[in-house]
Each structure stands twice: as structure tokens, then as C-alpha cells.
Design an enzyme around this catalytic site. Structure first.
Site, mmCIF file in Angstrom:
data_model
loop_
_atom_site.group_PDB
_atom_site.id
_atom_site.type_symbol
_atom_site.label_atom_id
_atom_site.label_comp_id
_atom_site.label_asym_id
_atom_site.label_seq_id
_atom_site.Cartn_x
_atom_site.Cartn_y
_atom_site.Cartn_z
ATOM 1 C CE1 TYR A 131 -11.715 -3.220 5.420
ATOM 2 C CE2 TYR A 131 -13.148 -4.993 4.728
ATOM 3 C CZ TYR A 131 -12.732 -3.688 4.619
ATOM 4 O OH TYR A 131 -13.330 -2.853 3.708
ATOM 5 C CE LYS A 159 -8.985 -2.912 3.108
ATOM 6 N NZ LYS A 159 -9.890 -1.874 3.587
#
Lengths: 297, 297
Positions: A131, A159
Site C-alpha cells: 500500500y 496499490k
């Protein structure tokens, strides 16, 4: 599971704590839309504001509600010990994947971040998504570090927080990152305003806040992307510009999505964990108008 | 208690958890030096990496070890609920004051921060110090917000992150902030490299990382400030430039102070909570040399 539409729902928190009924209503919308995966307890899911017990309860609830749709659970925390406890909880709750941000308090070095991901991927049996969200976590990844992390077998997706604001630059950005990644590791666009650019640039998945509340609207876009219909992706995402404008106006998506969940009657319009406060009634009226005008669903 | 030298000790964390014996040795040095106050669980005290239970234990230990020296406890957390639990714990442990940073995940608005401080000051019976440290908490205070916060009766001091790098500009900075504050609210300098400039500019207290490990060295400086001996303050702080250079080299003070605590034999040289990692043995050797050369104590 790291392709298509991965919807990131809100965790509504009212004055009496986590609104489990509201969360269930939001999750039921996602299940009914048959999206590709669900990412709970992301930034919009307020992981950073919830206790370990609350996070465990939300993960357990999500797995009960979403049927066959895979659930990714964010396990972000400042300390490695806390992360490992959250990892254990998430796996016990049945998480199909984990999302790991680098929440920094003291500035972290790349080798410290690598060691963190090494520790976590060794510890787990489900795939992990990196992330990358410097706006909230205050850690900035280099492509070289993404490459190193993707050499860990447990890493299956990254991501990313957005792409440059033109199709050519966006494609260059995604291509440049991809050259560093182990083949098979997907790239997911987040920062909803960049969804169209990112998907057209080759991102395989949209990690979507919009999709966490308006799954049908978001799914049209990832389906157009899957059909390689770049023009339709652009048209459908450009059409949502009034929603992206609201996100910009209110310093990010969370306050807008919280208000929108209230407008839809899924929870209270005041459903943010303190110290975050709800928007004003004028702002909520404007959000309601945009939902209607864009036929968000 | 918000004047003079307020020392901010390390909380050593080894592979077996919080090193209570090491923490006790560090606290005993502070008690023996008869400093003005102790600020535990600050940034160098790794509050952000510890559980509620660990923080409670450290606060209880500190009160047992420090005799009549007032103890301020940092109660920072992302959510208001977590902060209020920590506040209750700290008061039960006997905290003489609380230090409250604004740890942000989602960006916070000034009115949200004001509401947070209003909630906390209503909830407590001991004085509160505002912790302004954008480098780690990622919230930037305006002077107007500091002024509003100081209108709350419970606020008694503001810990600022530094001052501009010349005596005149530093004085202008401190004067400008003071014009916003309720009379009686003290201004404390932190960012140790700015200590001399800040104290000579009129800061009433040094919230000192250096003082958390080398209290005698730091106390000489605050005593010179109390005697309004600006030249001596400048000479004593300039002399410590090799220590400030180490802080800059290693991205802040915590890794240097952790290594130094190991060099002094108070704890292990690897005493940082993961994901933070210790410095290399070459770096530790350099730190050891600086401690000896500057006669830090």
C-alpha cells in the site's frame, strides 16, 4: 484476486462506536454488485482510528457478508509487533489477502521497510498487497524499493497513489514501475480521480473508494477497462469529475464518502471517528445533489 | 513545571520487549541530576510504537523512580477515543502533566484539532502541553490555532519544533507566537540543535532529547539561560554541534540516542522498536567518540 474492481468501503463510526449495521448495509451493496474483491479497513475504512478488537470484528463481519468475493484486510500500524498481531487476527478471520501500508512516525529507511515486508510475508500464508499512500502514511516509495519488495514471493500487487495527469505520462509511469516488478505482480490505481488514466495506462486493478459505496458505477469503468475500451473508460471517469471535485474540496475522499453513506440512509451523516468531524449541512446537501445528478449507485 | 530543563528519555525496546531495567537506569540518571521535569513517552520515548499497556507500565515506573521531579506523559494517538483512554491511564499512574501531539492520518482541520484539545482539557485535572512536531505527526499549527488552544484553561505550555537560524529571527518568531498565547502559557524549545537560539529568544523551557540521556550537560545550558547569560548559552550549545551533526546525519535524534544509551551500558545498542533498526557498528563507534570528546554526561 488483484485485478478488476477492488472496492474499499467506509467503516462508519458513530457516537456509539463502530456502526456494524451500517457497515453491513454497505457490504451488502458490494456483495450484490458482484465486484471482484473488497478491501476493508483501508484509509477510508478508518483502520488508523480503530482498535485491534474493532478491526477484528469488522474483518469477521466482512467475511460473513461477502460470500465468495475475496476480502483483503489492511493490517497497517506503526510498530511491527502491532502489525503481526493484526496479521494473525486477519488470517484467523479468513482474510483472502492483506494490504500493508508503511505507517511512519519516525522516518523510515528503505532497508527498514524491506525488513518489515520480509517479516510479514514470512509470517503469512495469504498474498500481500503493498500500500503506497504517502499522503496519509508519510512514507515515499522508490521504484527500486517496489522492485525489491516484489522479489518477496508473498507480494502480489502494488496499490499506487495516482499517476501523472496525461495519458502518455501515465503510461510511462506505469511502464517504469512495472519494469521493476516481478512478473505477475499487478499494479492497482488508487486516488479515484486517476482511475481512468491509470486503467488506460495498464493498471490491472482499481483500488476504489468510489466503488466502496457506488459499486455499480465503478464496475462499469473496470468492465470497460477489461474490454480495452479506452474511450469508454475516459468518458465514464470524466463524467464523475463533480465527485472528484468534491474529494478535492474536502481534502480527500473520506469526509465525502461518509456524508454520502449518510445521504443514502446506510448510516448517520455523522459517521467519522473523532477527531474527524462531519461536513456541514450545506456540504452534505451539495454531495446529495451530485449523487443524484451523476446517478451514482 | 513548564520551565527550565524538561528531559525526554528514550524508552529502550529490545527483542524481549520494553527494557524496564534499561529505562530505570536512564530515569535514575535524570533523578540524580535534579532536573526540573521529565517528559516520558515523547517521540524519543517511542510512544507511537508502544501498546496502551506498555505505555501505562512506563508511566507507572517513571513515577516510582523520579521522586519529587514532575513527570509529563505523552498521550498521543490517532483517535480521540484512544487518547482519552491514555489520558485516564496517565492520570491514574500519577502524571503531573500531559503532552498532547496531533497525530494525523487523514489531514486534520484546525476546528477538529481545537475540538480534540477541548475534549481532552475538559476530561483532565492536570495541565496539558501542546506538542507541535510536524516532522513526525504531519500536522502544522498556525500561531492563530496555538492562540485558540491557549484560551483553554488546561493548556499551560507549547512545545515548538524549532526556531529560525539566527538570534534576531528566533526572537521575532518566539515573540510572534507569544503575542497569540494566553499570558502564563510558556513556550518550550525542542529540536535540540535549536536549544541555544530558542532559550536566548525567550523560551522558558527546553524540552530536551539530549537532556533525557545527558542531563548534566543539558542542565548547564538551562541554568545559563535562567541566569540570562546568553553568551554562555551560545557557547555551551555551539560546543555540542558534533552531537547535533549526528542527529542530522541519522535523520533525527532517536537512532543516535538509542545507540548512545547502549554505548553507556544502560541498555542494548539494539534498543529500538521495529520497524526501526539500530545503526551500524561504525556509526555506533563514531557516536561513542563524540560522547567521549564532548564529555557528555
Amino acid at each position: 484476486m488483484f485485478t478488476g474492481l477492488s472496492a474499499f468501503p467506509l467503516t462508519p463510526v458513530t457516537s456509539s462506536g463502530v456502526d456494524e449495521q451500517g457497515f453491513s448495509k454497505i457490504l451488502n451493496r458490494l456483495a450484490a454488485a458482484h465486484i471482484d474483491s473488497i478491501g476493508i479497513l483501508g484509509s477510508t475504512g478508518s483502520y488508523a482510528y480503530l482498535t485491534r478488537e474493532q478491526r477484528n470484528r469488522i474483518a469477521t463481519l466482512a467475511k460473513q457478508l461477502t460470500g465468495d468475493i475475496p476480502v483483503m484486510v489492511c493490517v497497517g500500524a506503526v510498530s511491527t509487533d502491532a502489525i503481526l498481531h493484526l496479521v494473525d487476527d486477519a488470517q484467523t478471520a479468513g482474510a483472502d489477502a492483506l494490504l500493508l501500508p508503511v505507517v511512519s512516525y519516525q522516518s523510515l529507511r528503505d532497508e527498514e521497510v524491506f525488513a518489515l515486508f520480509e517479516t510479514v510475508t514470512r509470517h503469512v500464508s495469504v498474498p500481500v498487497c503493498v500500500y503506497d499512500n504517502p499522503g496519509t502514511t508519510h512514507f515515499t516509495f522508490t521504484d527500486e524499493l517496489h522492485g525489491l519488495l516484489s522479489s518477496l514471493g508473498g507480494i502480489h500487487s502494488v496499490k499506487i497513489p495516482g499517476v501523472p495527469d496525461s495519458p502518455t505520462s501515465a503510461t510511462e509511469r506505469v511502464d517504469a514501475l512495472r519494469r521493476h516488478l516481478r512478473p505477475g505482480v499487478t499494479i492497482g490505481i488508487s486516488g479515484d480521480a486517476y482511475a481512468g488514466l491509470g486503467l488506460n495506462a495498464g493498471c490491472e486493478v482499481w483500488y476504489s473508494v468510489c466503488g466502496g459505496l457506488f459499486p455499480e458505477t465503478a464496475k462499469q469503468i473496470t468492465e470497460a477497462a477489461a474490454a480495452h475500451d479506452h474511450a469508454r473508460v475516459t468518458a465514464l471517469t470524466t463524467r464523475l469529475e463533480p465527485l472528484w471535485a468534491l474529494f478535492r474540496k474536502h481534502g480527500g475522499s473520506i469526509r465525502v464518502i461518509a456524508a454520502a453513506a449518510g445521504v443514502l440512509g446506510l448510516t448517520d451523516t455523522d459517521c467519522l471517528p473523532r477527531p474527524l468531524q462531519p461536513l456541514t449541512s450545506d456540504d452534505i446537501t451539495e454531495i446529495s445533489r451530485v449523487i443524484t445528478a451523476l446517478e451514482l449507485k
